[in-house]
Design an enzyme around this catalytic site. Sequence first.
Site, PDB file in Angstrom:
ATOM      1  N   ILE B  89       0.840  -1.202   0.000  1.00  0.00           N
ATOM      2  CA  ILE B  89       0.000   0.000   0.000  1.00  0.00           C
ATOM      3  C   ILE B  89       0.870   1.245   0.000  1.00  0.00           C
ATOM      4  O   ILE B  89       1.863   1.315   0.729  1.00  0.00           O
ATOM      5  CB  ILE B  89      -0.905   0.031   1.257  1.00  0.00           C
ATOM      6  N   CYS B  90       0.487   2.212  -0.819  1.00  0.00           N
ATOM      7  CA  CYS B  90       1.178   3.495  -0.784  1.00  0.00           C
ATOM      8  C   CYS B  90       0.264   4.510  -0.114  1.00  0.00           C
ATOM      9  O   CYS B  90      -0.667   5.017  -0.708  1.00  0.00           O
ATOM     10  CB  CYS B  90       1.522   3.951  -2.195  1.00  0.00           C
ATOM     11  N   LEU B  91       0.520   4.738   1.179  1.00  0.00           N
ATOM     12  CA  LEU B  91      -0.312   5.695   1.922  1.00  0.00           C
ATOM     13  C   LEU B  91       0.603   6.397   2.923  1.00  0.00           C
ATOM     14  O   LEU B  91       1.322   5.734   3.682  1.00  0.00           O
ATOM     15  CB  LEU B  91      -1.446   4.944   2.638  1.00  0.00           C
TER      16      LEU B  91
END
Lengths: 414, 166
Positions: B89-91
């Site tokens: 996840i890119c957060l």
Amino acid sequence: MSKRILCKFFAHGACLKGEHCEFSHDWKDQPNNICTFYQRGVCSYGSRCRYDHVKVSRPQTSVSSSSTNSLQNLASDSVQVTHPSSVAFSGQTTNVPSVPAELSALSRPFVPFSRPSWSHDTGVHKFSDDENGWDSTITQPADRPICSFAAAGSCPRGEGCPHIHGDLCATCGKHCLHPYRPDERDEHIKTCERKKKHLEALKHSQEIECSVCLDRVLSKPTAAERKFGLLSECNHPFCISCIRNWRNNSPASGMDVNTALRACPICRKLSYFVIPSVIWYSTKEEKQEIIDSYKAKLRSIDCRYFDFGNGTCPFGTSCFYKHAYRDGSLEEVVLRHLGAEDGDTVIAKDIRLSDFLANLHLRFLIFIADIYRLEVPKYLFCCPCYTPLLQKCVVQDLLAGDPNGGLTTGHGQL
Amino acid sequence: MVDFARVQKELADCNRDMAISGVSIMLHGNGNDLSHLSGTITGPLATPYEGGTFQIDIRLPEGYPFEPPKMQFVTKVWHPNISSQNGAICLDILKDQWSPALTLKTALLSLQALLSAPEPDDPQDAVVAQQYLRDYQTFMGTARYWTETFAKRSSIGTEEKVQKLL
């Protein structure tokens, strides 16, 4: 003189000091049987007290006749109650001992709350004795003590009480304000209000939860943990250990010191220091008070970095601790104002040789940047290490032959 | 050391209103390791992920809550900010914008929000992001198909699926 007063331990048959006792171990001497509480104003034992209720200023004859007689009837111990001889009093002052101001209603000896069982039968008998005493000696109403029974709730003697019944304190709900001692009244009202405020704040603080560990701060297991960590710029509550842990977190995980770690975990507002406090505040003034008292406390402690002038403190003039030399003189802060390029004045820090050398690097860099046609921002500093960005990151990358590298992937990104 | 007292509190708090929030956290598998959890979020309404239930693997690092939890999609998702290969996840809040005031529940809710608001300019999966920007219709179709295939509790049995494929 004291050698002539009978030791009361000896009278009971057991004085540990033996012949070294400063009181007399001779049955012929008279014991000093005067109640010190009564002399200072109030004895909570009243007429049941095993010691003599006498005022030193009173003529000794009346003392021995009135109070010791009544005492002899009541006292059932083996203590030999004898008439206090004038010898015992001869050296003492003959003035009425004025009740000191500290002896306000608050600091009076403990007063039982419940109605004492003996008050009915002995009360009348007793105060008639007392009344004579008070009337004959004390004329100033301010010198008369207030009734401790009335102060604690209700006085069994009611209207006929020889003592002054204090006025009602609105804060604590007790009749403990002396009508004729204005200083004492003010003092009591002030302490009472402060106490009440503190209690309310403490009650309010009990409910506050730390947003990090999700526990109630004041319910933590150890006393050291039961403290709040106040942030200077916002009003979010944390316990001191949690907020310090977070701010001391190593920025290895890619988090930036200034934008992440020094920011409030909730609102991300930047705060430069944390103030420990055992109580939570409800108004801005209260918070300021906590901060001020904390800073004042630190200012009285010598800074160990400054070390009486032997060392240098990295916090310089913004250090909270005391910067004083051995002779007690404080460090003199001389701020040097320099004219900045845009016409404003800036406050200069101590200039070090390394700064000058760094400046050389900078000039060299701008020169290189000109060659590569790069736009070099002059005043950027690397966030994690606080060195001028151009000095460290870009120089290395530029010299490594990657003119763009430093500007996009360097130590701190531009 | 992971603050297990806090983790336990978080679990209780999160699962109290799971029906409303649409997120829940369980211990991973049948283990009793509080530092390895598994979260589920429901796909937000009016998105191609609607109706899906997404499994997320949660690992708590030693420094939790002072370090962000490590989260990864177990269920395959077609989303610009989630790797279609491994579920990474890119957060930002799971990386440099983490704050100890955030909880597992708020992190999962943020993932739910990420599903409804993709950030194709800061992609994790370049293929998906490109498709999102260039051919939005195809992206929607693929995302819906992936939700249908991987994120729906098997309302239809395996045999029916095979039938459907044939």
